[in-house]
Design an enzyme around this catalytic site. Sequence first.
Site, PDB file in Angstrom:
ATOM      1  N   GLU A 268       0.821  -1.220   0.000  1.00  0.00           N
ATOM      2  CA  GLU A 268       0.000   0.000   0.000  1.00  0.00           C
ATOM      3  C   GLU A 268       0.853   1.268   0.000  1.00  0.00           C
ATOM      4  O   GLU A 268       0.580   2.223   0.713  1.00  0.00           O
ATOM      5  CB  GLU A 268      -0.987  -0.013   1.178  1.00  0.00           C
ATOM      6  CG  GLU A 268      -1.978  -1.167   1.083  1.00  0.00           C
ATOM      7  CD  GLU A 268      -3.045  -1.155   2.147  1.00  0.00           C
ATOM      8  OE1 GLU A 268      -4.140  -1.689   1.874  1.00  0.00           O
ATOM      9  OE2 GLU A 268      -2.791  -0.638   3.250  1.00  0.00           O
ATOM     10  N   ASP A 341      -8.225  -9.222   3.745  1.00  0.00           N
ATOM     11  CA  ASP A 341      -8.072  -8.082   4.652  1.00  0.00           C
ATOM     12  C   ASP A 341      -9.164  -8.013   5.706  1.00  0.00           C
ATOM     13  O   ASP A 341     -10.075  -7.197   5.612  1.00  0.00           O
ATOM     14  CB  ASP A 341      -8.080  -6.788   3.812  1.00  0.00           C
ATOM     15  CG  ASP A 341      -7.690  -5.591   4.641  1.00  0.00           C
ATOM     16  OD1 ASP A 341      -7.841  -4.457   4.172  1.00  0.00           O
ATOM     17  OD2 ASP A 341      -7.244  -5.807   5.781  1.00  0.00           O
ATOM     18  N   GLU A 369     -13.013  -2.506  11.842  1.00  0.00           N
ATOM     19  CA  GLU A 369     -12.940  -1.762  10.567  1.00  0.00           C
ATOM     20  C   GLU A 369     -14.010  -2.240   9.596  1.00  0.00           C
ATOM     21  O   GLU A 369     -14.622  -1.459   8.887  1.00  0.00           O
ATOM     22  CB  GLU A 369     -11.561  -1.966   9.957  1.00  0.00           C
ATOM     23  CG  GLU A 369     -11.431  -1.397   8.560  1.00  0.00           C
ATOM     24  CD  GLU A 369     -10.068  -1.638   7.945  1.00  0.00           C
ATOM     25  OE1 GLU A 369      -9.198  -2.249   8.604  1.00  0.00           O
ATOM     26  OE2 GLU A 369      -9.872  -1.210   6.805  1.00  0.00           O
TER      27      GLU A 369
HETATM   28  O1  GCW Z   1      -7.185  -3.087   6.338  1.00  0.00           O
HETATM   29  C1  GCW Z   1      -6.353  -2.241   5.619  1.00  0.00           C
HETATM   30  C2  GCW Z   1      -6.733  -0.910   6.161  1.00  0.00           C
HETATM   31  C3  GCW Z   1      -5.588   0.052   6.303  1.00  0.00           C
HETATM   32  C4  GCW Z   1      -4.438  -0.654   6.997  1.00  0.00           C
HETATM   33  C5  GCW Z   1      -3.974  -1.807   6.110  1.00  0.00           C
HETATM   34  C6  GCW Z   1      -2.881  -2.628   6.804  1.00  0.00           C
HETATM   35  C7  GCW Z   1      -2.824   0.271   8.521  1.00  0.00           C
HETATM   36  O2  GCW Z   1      -7.762  -0.361   5.386  1.00  0.00           O
HETATM   37  O3  GCW Z   1      -6.059   1.157   7.051  1.00  0.00           O
HETATM   38  O4  GCW Z   1      -3.351   0.256   7.194  1.00  0.00           O
HETATM   39  O5  GCW Z   1      -5.039  -2.720   5.862  1.00  0.00           O
HETATM   40  O6  GCW Z   1      -3.242  -3.626   7.433  1.00  0.00           O
HETATM   41  O7  GCW Z   1      -1.721  -2.243   6.703  1.00  0.00           O
END
Ligand code: GCW
Length: 677
Positions: A268, A341, A369
């Site tokens: 990311e 995720d 989340e």
């Molecule tokens: O779940 C996603 C999230 C991000 C997070 C990323 C990760 C900290 O949307 O906010 O960043 O994964 O786990 O690195």
Amino acid sequence: MMKTLITTCLALAAVACSQKPNEYKGELLWLQYTQPKNKVCVVVQDTIPTLQIARNELFANFSKADTVRLQIVADAALPNDGFRIAVGGKTIDIEAQSTVGLLYGAYHLIRCEAAGAQVRPTTEVPSYALRILNHWDNIDGTIERGYAGKSLWQWDELPAVVSPRYAEYARANASIGINATVLNNVNASPQILSDEYIRKTAALADVFRPYGIRVYLSVNFSSPMALDSLPTADPLDKAVRQWWKDKADEIYKAIPDFGGFLVKANSEGLPGPLDFGRSHADGANMLAEALAPHGGIVMWRAFVYSPSDADRAKQAYLEFEPLDGQFADNVIIQTKNGPIDFQPREPFSPLFGHLAKTRQMAELQITQEYTGHSNHLCFLPSMWLEVLNTDTYEHGEGSLIRDKIEAIAGVSNVGDSANWCAHPFAQANWYAFGRIAWNNRLTTDSLATEWIRQTLGKLPNDVERKIADMMDTSHETVVDYMMPLGLHHIFAWGHHYGPEPWCAIPGARPDWMPSYYHCADSLGLGFDRSYSGSRACEQYNAPLDSLYGNIQTCPDKYLLWFHHVPWNYTMHSGRTMWDELCLSYGRGLAAAEQYVQTWNECRPYVDPLLWNSVARRLDIQAHDARWWHDACLLYFQQFSKMPIQQKTLLNLDDMMKFHLRISNYECPADGGMRAEN
Ligand code: GCW
């Protein structure tokens, strides 16, 4: 006789109803102790801080013995801060190899009393030596994916001002066996490694140390460039390696028991070794070499995805499997429970069934989340235990993930909200994470009742059962009304709250769009990860590869994860897939609406402020379940062209009334918020 018995029961019932509900103070979490009657005599050998804490806790909160003796012993049967409890008449002995082990034994006794459990002789050794929270806290005070206020860490005041909440935080964690914390976001600012922030971190480490909690930091791989203008961060560059060695020495000078680094790299947009043509192993091993002389570890995250393969769910395995055996001894690969995720439900990450020559740990998400932020009740142990108790067949049957991993990390849901987590039931997830990290054989229901008894106090059995049932079923309910049957990643863009299966942001990565995952079309729904599709099923050991890869044998709960299923496909239930989808969404909605009723029935027995705080959120949750149900079914119906059983949909008039009820929610005169403020 019978008349007397009935009279007695009625009298008892009357007393129970008339009993004033136990007072709840949000800030006390599960430590809602009432002062015990008699004061226990606590015998300790030393007055070092950890033993002072243990003695004070027992003196204030334990009354089930005349004497409690805390004794350090040399006993290999008590590794990793394990403890033994012996009971002799009105004397209880706690034995451990470490003072922290004695502290854990003290909290065990207090938990038994608060939860109404008999203190029995026992030996407890933690399932995992490393039981760690990951705070996605930024040094500007915001929390990424945090829904309980701002960061606890007042960086601007530290080290001069040390908030009393830091010790309260440490106490809460020690009471459930958490022994480590990463203070900052994995999207790490290089600033955290400046000498100024090392001093601030040291002040926090000093507070946590007597509670047995070690401090770790997330580090940004480009720190040598950002902090000291080195021309590169290449892990094979001599100056870069020296920079990390010097930095490690600087940290350990300030924090002798510093735990180590957590790293998000080449993920990311974060920098990493791949930027310099090196591997994850090159990058991790450089940091490991710097920390090794001090006994520190590197937790290197496997949360990576790039356009290297058509299916995002395959990419962590593709990147890390080839590196098996190349990581240094003090590197642990930290892998999220699922391949994508933290979805409400995912199959386990295939990495847990591989990397036979690499240390591994699991990363679970406590903050919600994808499961309703701090508005939805979603008691997560059922998800976590489902993962930990899964068989990967790595070494044939019985290769459970809970035995494969050596440590467990939880992305924290804690903020500076007065009750730490905003939703009172979110406290139960923090609690349960610590308890499962200590004992991975616990069950969802035993955790629910343990938490209820300590937090809400003694309740009539039927009331406690109602609340425990609500908690036990809540994860499945969330899955049902959000993403049933293996659907995933169809949430709203950005904040990830609410449904948006139709979301299409021009120019955004395709694998950030819901349609990439649900693949809805006139033929059917779901992502084909079988042999006719991305073949992600092949990353699982036999027999799981064919079990998941065959539509006939794939479990319903993963069906749309692994297969593009025709709308009129006949499910194991005999229903079409479309009807099964409607039924699942309807079941989730009905359950969320039932929680509102259930909590109403509990009202006479629950602290009024707590009751209000939860009631308001259960209303929101029921509203959101309706929102998810209607939005997803009406959207997917455009493709299926099949009827939705009318009883599951509100007509427009009822829908408007429903929304008005929620939007004009009459907050109680007292705001119902004081339980949190
Ligand atoms: O779940 C996603 C999230 C991000 C997070 C990323 C990760 C900290 O949307 O906010 O960043 O994964 O786990 O690195």
